[in-house]
Design a protein around this motif. Sequence first.
Motif, PDB file in Angstrom:
ATOM      1  N   MET A  31     -22.587 -76.308  73.770  1.00  0.00           N
ATOM      2  CA  MET A  31     -22.070 -74.956  73.713  1.00  0.00           C
ATOM      3  C   MET A  31     -22.062 -74.479  72.262  1.00  0.00           C
ATOM      4  O   MET A  31     -21.621 -75.191  71.365  1.00  0.00           O
ATOM      5  N   ARG A  32     -22.544 -73.281  72.047  1.00  0.00           N
ATOM      6  CA  ARG A  32     -22.558 -72.674  70.713  1.00  0.00           C
ATOM      7  C   ARG A  32     -21.219 -71.998  70.459  1.00  0.00           C
ATOM      8  O   ARG A  32     -20.560 -71.522  71.379  1.00  0.00           O
ATOM      9  N   VAL A  33     -20.840 -71.931  69.179  1.00  0.00           N
ATOM     10  CA  VAL A  33     -19.576 -71.314  68.788  1.00  0.00           C
ATOM     11  C   VAL A  33     -19.878 -70.178  67.816  1.00  0.00           C
ATOM     12  O   VAL A  33     -20.530 -70.392  66.786  1.00  0.00           O
ATOM     13  N   LEU A  34     -19.437 -68.977  68.165  1.00  0.00           N
ATOM     14  CA  LEU A  34     -19.598 -67.817  67.293  1.00  0.00           C
ATOM     15  C   LEU A  34     -18.487 -67.867  66.241  1.00  0.00           C
ATOM     16  O   LEU A  34     -17.303 -67.782  66.572  1.00  0.00           O
ATOM     17  N   VAL A  35     -18.877 -68.020  64.997  1.00  0.00           N
ATOM     18  CA  VAL A  35     -17.919 -68.155  63.894  1.00  0.00           C
ATOM     19  C   VAL A  35     -17.656 -66.785  63.299  1.00  0.00           C
ATOM     20  O   VAL A  35     -18.585 -66.050  62.946  1.00  0.00           O
ATOM     21  N   ASP A  36     -16.381 -66.451  63.173  1.00  0.00           N
ATOM     22  CA  ASP A  36     -15.962 -65.146  62.677  1.00  0.00           C
ATOM     23  C   ASP A  36     -16.107 -65.035  61.156  1.00  0.00           C
ATOM     24  O   ASP A  36     -16.138 -66.042  60.436  1.00  0.00           O
ATOM     25  N   THR A  37     -16.131 -63.808  60.689  1.00  0.00           N
ATOM     26  CA  THR A  37     -16.276 -63.509  59.266  1.00  0.00           C
ATOM     27  C   THR A  37     -15.241 -64.214  58.406  1.00  0.00           C
ATOM     28  O   THR A  37     -15.567 -64.743  57.342  1.00  0.00           O
ATOM     29  N   THR A  38     -13.999 -64.238  58.849  1.00  0.00           N
ATOM     30  CA  THR A  38     -12.942 -64.828  58.023  1.00  0.00           C
ATOM     31  C   THR A  38     -13.170 -66.313  57.783  1.00  0.00           C
ATOM     32  O   THR A  38     -12.878 -66.814  56.696  1.00  0.00           O
ATOM     33  N   VAL A  39     -13.710 -67.011  58.768  1.00  0.00           N
ATOM     34  CA  VAL A  39     -13.973 -68.436  58.605  1.00  0.00           C
ATOM     35  C   VAL A  39     -15.147 -68.655  57.660  1.00  0.00           C
ATOM     36  O   VAL A  39     -15.100 -69.521  56.777  1.00  0.00           O
ATOM     37  N   TRP A  40     -16.216 -67.864  57.816  1.00  0.00           N
ATOM     38  CA  TRP A  40     -17.353 -67.966  56.897  1.00  0.00           C
ATOM     39  C   TRP A  40     -16.905 -67.682  55.462  1.00  0.00           C
ATOM     40  O   TRP A  40     -17.278 -68.393  54.534  1.00  0.00           O
ATOM     41  N   SER A  41     -16.131 -66.647  55.298  1.00  0.00           N
ATOM     42  CA  SER A  41     -15.661 -66.276  53.969  1.00  0.00           C
ATOM     43  C   SER A  41     -14.822 -67.389  53.363  1.00  0.00           C
ATOM     44  O   SER A  41     -14.985 -67.738  52.183  1.00  0.00           O
ATOM     45  N   LEU A  42     -13.945 -67.944  54.149  1.00  0.00           N
ATOM     46  CA  LEU A  42     -13.107 -69.043  53.687  1.00  0.00           C
ATOM     47  C   LEU A  42     -13.964 -70.228  53.247  1.00  0.00           C
ATOM     48  O   LEU A  42     -13.757 -70.799  52.176  1.00  0.00           O
ATOM     49  N   ALA A  43     -14.938 -70.574  54.048  1.00  0.00           N
ATOM     50  CA  ALA A  43     -15.759 -71.751  53.775  1.00  0.00           C
ATOM     51  C   ALA A  43     -16.746 -71.553  52.628  1.00  0.00           C
ATOM     52  O   ALA A  43     -16.987 -72.478  51.855  1.00  0.00           O
ATOM     53  N   LEU A  44     -17.292 -70.360  52.517  1.00  0.00           N
ATOM     54  CA  LEU A  44     -18.360 -70.135  51.551  1.00  0.00           C
ATOM     55  C   LEU A  44     -17.910 -69.487  50.243  1.00  0.00           C
ATOM     56  O   LEU A  44     -18.600 -69.614  49.231  1.00  0.00           O
ATOM     57  N   ARG A  45     -16.790 -68.825  50.253  1.00  0.00           N
ATOM     58  CA  ARG A  45     -16.416 -68.053  49.070  1.00  0.00           C
ATOM     59  C   ARG A  45     -15.160 -68.570  48.370  1.00  0.00           C
ATOM     60  O   ARG A  45     -14.802 -68.073  47.311  1.00  0.00           O
ATOM     61  N   ARG A  46     -14.483 -69.560  48.970  1.00  0.00           N
ATOM     62  CA  ARG A  46     -13.270 -70.091  48.356  1.00  0.00           C
ATOM     63  C   ARG A  46     -13.476 -71.544  47.974  1.00  0.00           C
ATOM     64  O   ARG A  46     -14.138 -72.289  48.695  1.00  0.00           O
ATOM     65  N   GLN A  47     -12.899 -71.945  46.859  1.00  0.00           N
ATOM     66  CA  GLN A  47     -13.021 -73.325  46.392  1.00  0.00           C
ATOM     67  C   GLN A  47     -12.112 -74.229  47.213  1.00  0.00           C
ATOM     68  O   GLN A  47     -10.982 -73.859  47.556  1.00  0.00           O
ATOM     69  N   ALA A  48     -12.589 -75.424  47.504  1.00  0.00           N
ATOM     70  CA  ALA A  48     -11.849 -76.366  48.344  1.00  0.00           C
ATOM     71  C   ALA A  48     -10.477 -76.693  47.764  1.00  0.00           C
ATOM     72  O   ALA A  48      -9.514 -76.888  48.493  1.00  0.00           O
ATOM     73  N   GLY A  49     -10.365 -76.757  46.448  1.00  0.00           N
ATOM     74  CA  GLY A  49      -9.112 -77.144  45.808  1.00  0.00           C
ATOM     75  C   GLY A  49      -7.985 -76.147  45.961  1.00  0.00           C
ATOM     76  O   GLY A  49      -6.822 -76.491  45.729  1.00  0.00           O
ATOM     77  N   VAL A  50      -8.288 -74.915  46.349  1.00  0.00           N
ATOM     78  CA  VAL A  50      -7.248 -73.894  46.470  1.00  0.00           C
ATOM     79  C   VAL A  50      -6.876 -73.593  47.930  1.00  0.00           C
ATOM     80  O   VAL A  50      -6.100 -72.691  48.182  1.00  0.00           O
ATOM     81  N   LEU A  51      -7.406 -74.366  48.855  1.00  0.00           N
ATOM     82  CA  LEU A  51      -7.125 -74.148  50.268  1.00  0.00           C
ATOM     83  C   LEU A  51      -5.834 -74.850  50.666  1.00  0.00           C
ATOM     84  O   LEU A  51      -5.568 -75.970  50.241  1.00  0.00           O
ATOM     85  N   ASN A  52      -5.052 -74.182  51.525  1.00  0.00           N
ATOM     86  CA  ASN A  52      -3.884 -74.859  52.071  1.00  0.00           C
ATOM     87  C   ASN A  52      -4.349 -75.768  53.213  1.00  0.00           C
ATOM     88  O   ASN A  52      -5.531 -75.813  53.563  1.00  0.00           O
ATOM     89  N   GLU A  53      -3.418 -76.480  53.827  1.00  0.00           N
ATOM     90  CA  GLU A  53      -3.778 -77.471  54.847  1.00  0.00           C
ATOM     91  C   GLU A  53      -4.495 -76.841  56.042  1.00  0.00           C
ATOM     92  O   GLU A  53      -5.506 -77.362  56.519  1.00  0.00           O
TER      93      GLU A  53
END
Length: 73
Positions: A1-23
């Motif tokens: 099954m394919r999963v449609l990934v929303d803009t907010t998740v892409w933005s979080l993954a691609l535009r934010r540094q891992a060290g500044v993410l909360n849990e």
Amino acid sequence: MRVLVDTTVWSLALRRQAGVLNEKEALLRQELTDLIADDRVAIVGPIRQEVLSGVRDPATFDRLRLRLRAFED
């Protein structure tokens, strides 16, 4: 099954540094990574456009565009 990934998740993954993410954000990023590894990610044109539309730096825009190109509409 394919999963449609929303803009907010892409933005979080691609535009934010891992060290500044909360849990919770880190878990979302890991889920996306797992979906990509399983070749289950789907993206549509409007989401791709939204992810790219807020990028001001041309080099960052090109980098994101190339990364998103790996995923078919």
